[in-house]
Write a protein that holds these residues in place. Structure first.
Motif, mmCIF file in Angstrom:
data_model
loop_
_atom_site.group_PDB
_atom_site.id
_atom_site.type_symbol
_atom_site.label_atom_id
_atom_site.label_comp_id
_atom_site.label_asym_id
_atom_site.label_seq_id
_atom_site.Cartn_x
_atom_site.Cartn_y
_atom_site.Cartn_z
ATOM 1 N N LEU A 106 75.821 9.565 1.211
ATOM 2 C CA LEU A 106 76.258 9.158 2.550
ATOM 3 C C LEU A 106 77.635 9.724 2.880
ATOM 4 O O LEU A 106 77.869 10.212 3.984
ATOM 5 C CB LEU A 106 76.288 7.627 2.640
ATOM 6 N N GLY A 107 78.559 9.653 1.923
ATOM 7 C CA GLY A 107 79.904 10.146 2.175
ATOM 8 C C GLY A 107 79.967 11.639 2.392
ATOM 9 O O GLY A 107 80.758 12.132 3.218
ATOM 10 N N LEU A 108 79.126 12.385 1.674
ATOM 11 C CA LEU A 108 79.160 13.846 1.804
ATOM 12 C C LEU A 108 78.672 14.315 3.171
ATOM 13 O O LEU A 108 78.976 15.438 3.580
ATOM 14 C CB LEU A 108 78.312 14.489 0.705
ATOM 15 N N VAL A 109 77.923 13.471 3.866
ATOM 16 C CA VAL A 109 77.526 13.827 5.231
ATOM 17 C C VAL A 109 78.765 14.080 6.084
ATOM 18 O O VAL A 109 78.840 15.057 6.844
ATOM 19 C CB VAL A 109 76.656 12.709 5.850
ATOM 20 N N GLY A 110 79.761 13.207 5.949
ATOM 21 C CA GLY A 110 81.003 13.389 6.707
ATOM 22 C C GLY A 110 81.809 14.574 6.220
ATOM 23 O O GLY A 110 82.380 15.325 7.029
ATOM 24 N N VAL A 111 81.871 14.765 4.909
ATOM 25 C CA VAL A 111 82.627 15.896 4.356
ATOM 26 C C VAL A 111 82.034 17.216 4.830
ATOM 27 O O VAL A 111 82.755 18.137 5.244
ATOM 28 C CB VAL A 111 82.632 15.836 2.817
ATOM 29 N N LEU A 112 80.711 17.323 4.803
ATOM 30 C CA LEU A 112 80.063 18.559 5.233
ATOM 31 C C LEU A 112 80.155 18.756 6.742
ATOM 32 O O LEU A 112 80.132 19.893 7.222
ATOM 33 C CB LEU A 112 78.596 18.553 4.780
ATOM 34 N N ALA A 113 80.272 17.657 7.480
ATOM 35 C CA ALA A 113 80.492 17.797 8.918
ATOM 36 C C ALA A 113 81.852 18.447 9.186
ATOM 37 O O ALA A 113 81.986 19.312 10.057
ATOM 38 C CB ALA A 113 80.411 16.431 9.597
ATOM 39 N N VAL A 114 82.870 18.053 8.426
ATOM 40 C CA VAL A 114 84.197 18.667 8.571
ATOM 41 C C VAL A 114 84.145 20.142 8.207
ATOM 42 O O VAL A 114 84.687 20.996 8.924
ATOM 43 C CB VAL A 114 85.225 17.924 7.691
ATOM 44 N N SER A 115 83.494 20.478 7.101
ATOM 45 C CA SER A 115 83.419 21.887 6.705
ATOM 46 C C SER A 115 82.627 22.695 7.726
ATOM 47 O O SER A 115 82.933 23.865 7.982
ATOM 48 C CB SER A 115 82.792 22.027 5.310
ATOM 49 N N GLY A 116 81.603 22.070 8.335
ATOM 50 C CA GLY A 116 80.848 22.764 9.374
ATOM 51 C C GLY A 116 81.684 23.057 10.603
ATOM 52 O O GLY A 116 81.581 24.140 11.206
ATOM 53 N N LEU A 117 82.525 22.109 10.991
ATOM 54 C CA LEU A 117 83.420 22.343 12.126
ATOM 55 C C LEU A 117 84.420 23.455 11.828
ATOM 56 O O LEU A 117 84.725 24.291 12.695
ATOM 57 C CB LEU A 117 84.157 21.044 12.469
#
Length: 331
Positions: free
Chosen positions: A262-273
């Motif tokens: 669940l937490g990595l969803v947010g981390v990968l969203a930042v890297s995607g941006l």
């Protein structure tokens, strides 16, 4: 402890708790009985887990206690406190607990990637074995850099986010079998090593690292975390450790792994941006790489600082354990 005798003694209370939990309306006396049985069953679950942890019985009692708790509290209503606790304690703690695994994955992957890139760069015959001259020219002259600007930034951000989240999810889910995680990492290692080797071998090393570094540091770290946690889940049933059955070790480690997912969803969203808006931006290379480094260091600091604080507070990443701790003092 004689488990059969213990079950025989308390099974009636468990069945009664299930009956009360399933009722839509309860009389005042039944509410009091429900609360009392909920507390007792929580204690029974704790005793069984500590003295004779039968996986099937533990799972059954956990379900009964959880359902009773929902009936008493009115269900699991949304709470900003729970969300805050997840981001400030349980997620960084879960990542920190597995740091040896994902750090080992990261060191091995990075080392092999650099070896492969520079080997491919120094051996044009290796490049030719996988790519034609036309393919190499297209990658070097247009495709590699053009990949980051081929689509609108917002669409590209969503695309890389979902792709990377899917990869991280596969690494976590396949971890119980171990070998699929190694295969997925090997696939990505080969692609990175081959393309990087082609770019470096054709004099484009500055362009390659200048485009990879801004988002790649955080993105790859997230993949390493997913892979390391997945491998940790797989190892839990191979070597459960003293005092734990294989089933219990696997369940506890897997529940912790779900928090990481669940937490990595947010981390990968930042890297995607970062990949969509920073990597292809007209900013100087040093500025773009600096943004990526700051995001990466910020994530590592977040895990170390908040994860260490949560560990010092003796928090748990196992939601089932937290449930039992909640009901144990009430008896």
């Amino acid at each position: 402890m004689d488990l059969d005798a213990y079950v025989s003694e308390h099974a009636g209370q468990w069945r009664r708790l299930e009956q009360l939990t399933g009722k839509r309306r309860l009389a005042p006396a039944e509410v009091d009985e429900l609360i009392s049985l909920y507390q007792r069953t929580g204690t029974h679950l704790s005793v069984i887990r500590s003295r004779s942890p039968d996986p099937a019985l533990v799972a059954r009692l956990s379900r009964i206690v959880l359902a009773a708790r929902g009936a008493i509290t009115g269900g699991s209503a949304f709470s900003w406190r729970t969300v805050g606790r997840f981001f400030t304690a349980t997620f960084p703690l879960a990542v920190l607990q597995a740091w040896r695994w994902w750090a080992a994955v990261g060191v091995a992957f990075t080392g092999l990637a650099f070896l492969m890139m520079y080997y491919v760069a120094a051996h044009p015959d290796v490049q030719a074995a996988f790519l034609s001259d036309a393919d190499i020219k297209q990658i070097v002259d247009s495709d590699f850099a053009g990949y980051y600007t081929a689509n609108q930034a917002q669409n590209f951000a969503l695309q890389v986010w979902t792709n990377n989240a899917y990869l991280a999810g596969k690494c976590l889910a396949a971890g119980v079998l171990i070998l699929p995680v190694i295969y997925l990492l090997a696939q990505n290692l080969f692609n990175l090593g081959l393309v990087g080797g082609v770019m470096i071998g054709n004099g484009r090393s500055a362009e390659f690292f200048g485009l990879i570094a801004p988002h790649g540091l955080l993105e790859l770290t997230a993949v390493f975390v997913a892979s390391g946690v997945g491998l940790r889940i797989g190892w839990a049933w191979i070597a459960p450790g003293p005092g734990r059955t294989r089933g219990r070790a696997l369940a506890e480690t897997a529940r912790s792994g779900m928090l990481v997912a669940l937490g990595l969803v947010g981390v990968l969203a930042v890297s995607g941006l970062i990949e969509a808006f920073v990597t292809p931006s007209p900013l100087p290379t040093a500025a773009r790489v600096g943004i990526g480094v700051l995001a990466w260091l910020g994530f590592l600091a977040y895990v170390v600082v908040l994860g260490t604080r949560a560990r010092q507070d003796d928090l748990s990443t196992d939601l089932d354990t937290e449930l039992n701790e909640d009901v144990r003092p009430s008896v």
